[in-house]
Scaffold this active site. Structure first.
Site, short mmCIF file in Angstrom:
data_model
loop_
_atom_site.label_atom_id
_atom_site.label_comp_id
_atom_site.label_asym_id
_atom_site.label_seq_id
_atom_site.Cartn_x
_atom_site.Cartn_y
_atom_site.Cartn_z
N LYS A 181 35.77 -20.88 -18.12
CA LYS A 181 37.06 -20.24 -17.81
C LYS A 181 38.16 -20.74 -18.76
O LYS A 181 39.24 -20.16 -18.82
CB LYS A 181 37.44 -20.49 -16.36
CG LYS A 181 36.47 -19.80 -15.36
CD LYS A 181 36.85 -20.11 -13.91
CE LYS A 181 35.83 -19.59 -12.91
NZ LYS A 181 35.97 -18.14 -12.63
N HIS A 207 26.25 -11.78 -9.52
CA HIS A 207 27.63 -12.21 -9.80
C HIS A 207 27.77 -13.17 -10.97
O HIS A 207 28.87 -13.68 -11.20
CB HIS A 207 28.25 -12.88 -8.57
CG HIS A 207 28.45 -11.96 -7.41
ND1 HIS A 207 29.60 -11.25 -7.20
CD2 HIS A 207 27.62 -11.63 -6.40
CE1 HIS A 207 29.49 -10.53 -6.10
NE2 HIS A 207 28.28 -10.74 -5.60
N LYS A 257 42.25 -20.80 -10.62
CA LYS A 257 40.86 -20.40 -10.40
C LYS A 257 40.02 -21.67 -10.38
O LYS A 257 40.52 -22.74 -10.73
CB LYS A 257 40.39 -19.46 -11.51
CG LYS A 257 40.69 -19.97 -12.93
CD LYS A 257 40.25 -18.99 -14.01
CE LYS A 257 41.21 -17.86 -14.26
NZ LYS A 257 40.68 -16.54 -14.00
N ARG A 258 38.73 -21.53 -10.00
CA ARG A 258 37.86 -22.71 -10.10
C ARG A 258 37.94 -23.29 -11.51
O ARG A 258 38.09 -22.56 -12.48
CB ARG A 258 36.41 -22.32 -9.78
CG ARG A 258 36.10 -22.07 -8.31
CD ARG A 258 36.45 -23.25 -7.43
NE ARG A 258 35.62 -24.39 -7.71
CZ ARG A 258 34.50 -24.69 -7.06
NH1 ARG A 258 34.07 -23.93 -6.07
NH2 ARG A 258 33.79 -25.75 -7.38
N LYS A 277 44.67 -9.20 -8.97
CA LYS A 277 45.74 -9.59 -8.04
C LYS A 277 47.06 -9.79 -8.79
O LYS A 277 48.13 -9.36 -8.34
CB LYS A 277 45.35 -10.87 -7.29
CG LYS A 277 44.16 -10.67 -6.35
CD LYS A 277 43.50 -11.98 -5.91
CE LYS A 277 42.12 -11.68 -5.33
NZ LYS A 277 41.29 -12.88 -5.14
N THR A 322 38.62 -11.55 -10.26
CA THR A 322 39.38 -10.72 -9.32
C THR A 322 40.83 -11.18 -9.27
O THR A 322 41.72 -10.39 -8.93
CB THR A 322 38.77 -10.77 -7.90
OG1 THR A 322 38.48 -12.13 -7.57
CG2 THR A 322 37.48 -9.95 -7.82
C1 26V Z 1 27.64 -20.84 -10.08
C2 26V Z 1 27.19 -21.89 -10.86
C3 26V Z 1 26.10 -22.75 -10.37
C4 26V Z 1 25.52 -23.71 -11.37
C5 26V Z 1 26.51 -24.23 -12.40
C6 26V Z 1 27.39 -23.19 -13.00
C7 26V Z 1 27.82 -22.12 -12.09
C8 26V Z 1 28.87 -21.31 -12.47
C9 26V Z 1 29.31 -20.30 -11.66
C10 26V Z 1 28.68 -20.05 -10.48
C11 26V Z 1 29.19 -18.94 -9.64
C12 26V Z 1 28.19 -17.92 -9.36
C13 26V Z 1 28.63 -16.79 -8.53
C14 26V Z 1 30.08 -16.44 -8.56
O1 26V Z 1 30.87 -17.01 -7.85
N1 26V Z 1 30.44 -15.45 -9.36
C15 26V Z 1 31.78 -14.90 -9.40
O2 26V Z 1 31.78 -13.72 -8.63
C16 26V Z 1 33.03 -13.06 -8.62
C17 26V Z 1 32.91 -11.88 -7.68
O3 26V Z 1 32.03 -10.94 -8.19
C18 26V Z 1 33.43 -12.64 -10.02
O4 26V Z 1 34.69 -12.05 -9.99
C19 26V Z 1 33.45 -13.85 -10.94
O5 26V Z 1 33.68 -13.44 -12.27
C20 26V Z 1 32.13 -14.60 -10.84
O6 26V Z 1 32.17 -15.82 -11.57
#
Ligand code: 26V
Length: 808
Positions: A554, A358, A548-549, A660, A656
């Site tokens: 982003k 992801h 969003k986060r 929406k 996602t």
């Molecule tokens: C994790 C981390 C951890 C360390 C610091 C930076 C960082 C940035 C992002 C994340 C998220 C990792 C996994 C995640 O939530 N991915 C999201 O998954 C969604 C479903 O597939 C997708 O729509 C998003 O684009 C994606 O960011």
């Protein structure tokens, strides 16, 4: 019940009777004493009866058919509220609303006090929830496995513009949706040592053990066709009270183990925190992986007898690498407890697992310090070494050089040694998928390039989707009714059957109705925001939304800077015909993520200044809505006109929210990133506002030596906005507050805000032009609704089922 209801208030329907009976006999309150939470609990418990019967029937059915089951392992499930979802999927909304009304209770009011189950951070967790709903809707026997966090995502308060994190006590009134399964409990061990036995077996003498107990929540599919199980594990101590300690008067010591065990499932880790409490996080991952794999193996043996057929009857999907240790855990069970040889165990393991990636952000790819891993999971470490030896032998045999071997290895040898969870998941799965076409291509080119060369058939794409039940029918009943009137009901069962709506795009009468629905949704949101935060916004203005986060990639900051530039222009040229806009932001920042929190403060600082400036005559309003969660998204998205999907190209795996918004008739302004690319392909390039560098261009600019300072100096509008922010125009109380944040753009600008600014600002002015031609706008919005049906999670799940899981 006539004895309970006061005279003259005998309930009007059997359903009302049932709710009242539940209120009295299960909740223990009479109608007079009942408070809203009691009514909520009584309603849920009444609806639950129907759910439970379907749930049991679904389980019996899968058993009778000997069906292959899907197991979705995820450390996050952002399921949100469940009452409206269950009612709607069971077609009980009207009946329950009427029953409650006859008791003097408003369904909408009690729906609103149901806690929002936020056992996740963002997109990955919400995707897991959409998938659970779609798997039930498609009648797939499936289990979700995760952790029952006592404290899920924090509640966000905004104090003087700053984010403050508070614990969210979502279980404080109990949880009528969950069922404890005390009999479904497993030991999960940690630490200790591995010893050989006389029989030549390997024995892991664990240092400590906790018990994982299952807590089940029913997941109701569309039209109640099937009800699946979300099984969340809670940790308990094996020896809850040490009586000897207790008897000595050492009460704290007596309960210490219990506390230590419960700590395991207390909190959700912020997934974008770089300083996540390493050891506890790894313990959580192993805890839930081990309990889930034990449960799956137990069920397989019970139903089918022979562990060798596991992959025929079970497909396990790893939602990112968080459950990747499951690969080693299954190997351990097969080799140490079911006496399979290593190679046979490995074949079964690979045939059983699929892995979904992801994110490509390097800082988000999980790896564990080898000493920590070895100390906590010594047997798994041995197995990982053995897997690695096999993997690297295969790689050598295909002629991989030292560089490729180093990249493929499960152990990162650069610097201090670490266990690479993505490589373990890749090696241990027969399928590795990305979540949008671009993301999957980039996986092949970047992080997994060498593994991809070794196993060229393993990586595949499964573009994300969203459930149209929650994200259209439930959150936007007005639009749903209008669509039914226009094109009939087929889209309720097949979202791609929205397509005929496109024929109405240019129809003025239909446009008017479509606009009226949007206008009503906007009025409802405006009222909500007024109640929530005292904000006054005009429903006639364009609602321009980024929710969003909060993360630098982003690029909420790009949006804020453009807002400042626009503010500046309106002030300089108040005589021009500006489009009135409301800029809405919402989202949480990881508590340790300094810049993300500063971006929240900046949004609030800009909002305060802009909203109180009489010179702009209300043409621009800015608001940061606190405590973004699934329930807030359900209110905001149906009211949005413009959807901001503006990540640096190549960095957002899919997104996602983009889907929406389009499904609810917002136009997208976005980069060619993640699923935006495929959304453009579906809705048509004329019905979306694409701007900025492509992923290839971003990579090239970085490789060629990007000079943001020169770019900024070449863009007067950008330079002006940046200097205003940096010099404290929006932070008179602390003029240096944004010096570092803005300075970072001149000196590095990894996320390429400067490079994309002019293109973004020009795109925004073009969007203004579209807004001025309301017939054009409405036609484009209608085409978005009509053509975005492909992004249903039903379609995504069908693809997983067919290509990865071998079911359907
Ligand atoms: C994790 C981390 C951890 C360390 C610091 C930076 C960082 C940035 C992002 C994340 C998220 C990792 C996994 C995640 O939530 N991915 C999201 O998954 C969604 C479903 O597939 C997708 O729509 C998003 O684009 C994606 O960011």
């Amino acid at each position: 019940m006539a004895t309970i209801a006061p005279a003259g208030q005998t309930p009007a329907t059997p359903l009302a009777d049932a709710i009242l009976d539940t209120l009295v006999h299960r909740i223990g309150k009479d109608q007079k004493a009942a408070r809203p939470h009691d009514w909520l609990a009584a309603t849920i418990q009444t609806v639950r009866n129907d759910v439970i019967e379907r749930w049991m029937a679904s389980t019996r059915d899968a058993h009778a058919k000997g069906a292959k089951r899907v197991y979705y392992l995820s450390l996050e499930f952002l399921i949100g509220r469940l009452l409206r979802d269950a009612l709607s999927n069971l077609d009980q909304t009207k009946a329950i609303a009427e029953a409650l009304a006859s008791l003097g209770v408003d369904l909408a009011e009690i729906e609103e006090i149901e806690p929002d189950a936020a056992l996740g951070n963002g997109g990955l967790g919400r995707l897991a929830a959409c998938f659970m709903e779609s798997m039930a809707s498609l009648d797939l026997p499936a289990y979700g496995y995760g952790i029952r966090y006592v404290n899920g995502m924090f509640r966000q308060r905004i104090d003087d513009g700053f984010q403050v994190e508070l614990p969210e006590n979502w279980l404080q009134h109990g949880n009528p949706w969950e069922f404890e399964r005390r009999e479904s409990a497993y030991f999960v061990g940690f630490g200790g040592e591995v010893v050989g036995t006389d029989t030549g077996h390997v024995h892991w003498k664990v240092g400590e053990a906790v018990e994982a107990m299952a807590v089940d929540t029913p997941m109701v599919g569309w039209r109640g066709k099937r009800v699946n199980t979300l099984r969340l594990w809670t940790a308990r101590s094996l020896d809850p009270i040490k009586l000897d300690a207790f008897n000595r008067g050492d009460f704290q010591g007596a309960l210490a183990d219990q506390l230590r065990a419960e700590t395991l499932t207390r909190v959700l880790y912020p997934n974008d925190s770089t300083e996540a409490g390493q050891e506890l996080r790894l313990r959580q991952e192993y805890f839930f992986s081990s309990a889930s794999i034990q449960d799956i193996v137990r069920r397989h043996i019970q139903y089918f007898g022979d562990i060798r057929t596991l992959s025929d009857k079970a497909a396990i999907q790893l939602n990112d690498t968080h459950p990747a240790v499951s690969v080693a855990e299954l190997m351990r069970l097969l080799v140490d407890f079911h006496d399979l040889g290593f190679d046979e165990a490995w074949d079964i393991t690979r045939a059983t697992f699929g892995y979904t990636n992801h994110t490509l952000l390097p800082e988000a790819l999980e790896s564990w310090p080898l000493p920590l891993f070895e100390r906590l999971l010594p047997r798994h470490m041995q197995l990982i070494y053995a897997i690695n030896a096999k993997l690297l032998r295969e790689a050598r045999a295909t002629g991989a050089d030292d560089r490729a071997i180093a990249a493929i290895s499960l152990i990162d040898e650069g610097g201090s040694r670490r266990v690479r969870m993505a490589n373990l998941a890749f090696a241990g799965a027969h399928s590795v998928n990305g979540v949008a076409a671009l993301h999957t291509d980039l996986m092949k080119q970047t992080v997994f390039a060498d593994l991809h060369r070794l196993y060229p058939d393993r990586i595949n794409n499964k573009t994300n989707g969203i459930t149209p039940r929650r994200w259209l029918q439930q959150c936007n009943p007005g639009l749903t009714a209008l669509i039914r009137e226009a094109v009939g009901d087929a889209f309720l069962d097949d979202t791609e059957a929205l397509e005929p709506l496109a024929a109405h795009a240019e129809d003025a009468a239909f446009q008017e109705k479509f606009a009226a629905v949007k206008r009503a949704n906007k009025a409802a949101l405006a009222q909500h925001l007024k109640d929530l935060m005292g904000l006054r916004i005009d429903p006639a203005a364009m609602f321009d939304v980024q929710i969003k986060r909060i993360h630098e990639y982003k690029r909420q900051l790009l949006n804020i800077i453009e807002t400042v530039a626009l503010y500046d222009q309106i002030r300089s040229h108040p005589e021009l015909d500006w489009v009135p806009r409301v800029k809405l932001f919402a989202g949480k920042a990881a508590s340790s993520y300094h810049n993300a929190k500063l971006i929240i403060k900046l949004a609030n600082d800009v909002a305060r200044r802009v909203n109180s400036d009489p010179a702009i005559g209300g043409l621009l309003k800015v608001a940061f809505v606190p405590n973004y969660n699934v329930s807030l998204a359900e209110k905001i998205i149906p009211a949005a006109d413009l959807s901001e999907q503006i990540s640096t190209a190549g960095m957002e795996a899919s997104g996602t929210g983009n889907m929406k918004f389009a499904l609810n008739g917002a136009l997208t302004i976005g980069t060619l990133d993640g699923a935006n690319v495929e959304i453009r392909d579906r809705v048509g390039a004329d019905n979306i506002m694409i701007f900025g560098l492509t992923a290839d261009e971003v990579a090239k600019r970085r490789a060629d030596g990007y000079n943001p300072r020169a770019v900024i100096e070449g863009s007067p509008e950008l330079a002006q906005a940046l200097s205003a922010i940096a010099s404290g125009v929006f932070s008179p109380d602390d003029r240096d507050r944004y010096k570092g944040l803005i300075g970072g753009l001149y000196d590095g600008d990894w996320f390429m805000l400067a490079a994309d600014f002019d293109s973004y600002a020009a795109a925004q002015r073009q969007v203004d032009g579209w807004w001025d031609d309301r017939g054009l706008w409405n036609a484009m919005a209608i085409r978005n609704v009509a053509r975005v049906g492909w992004f249903s999670s039903d379609r995504t799940i069908r693809e997983y089922a067919k290509d990865i899981w071998g079911v359907l």
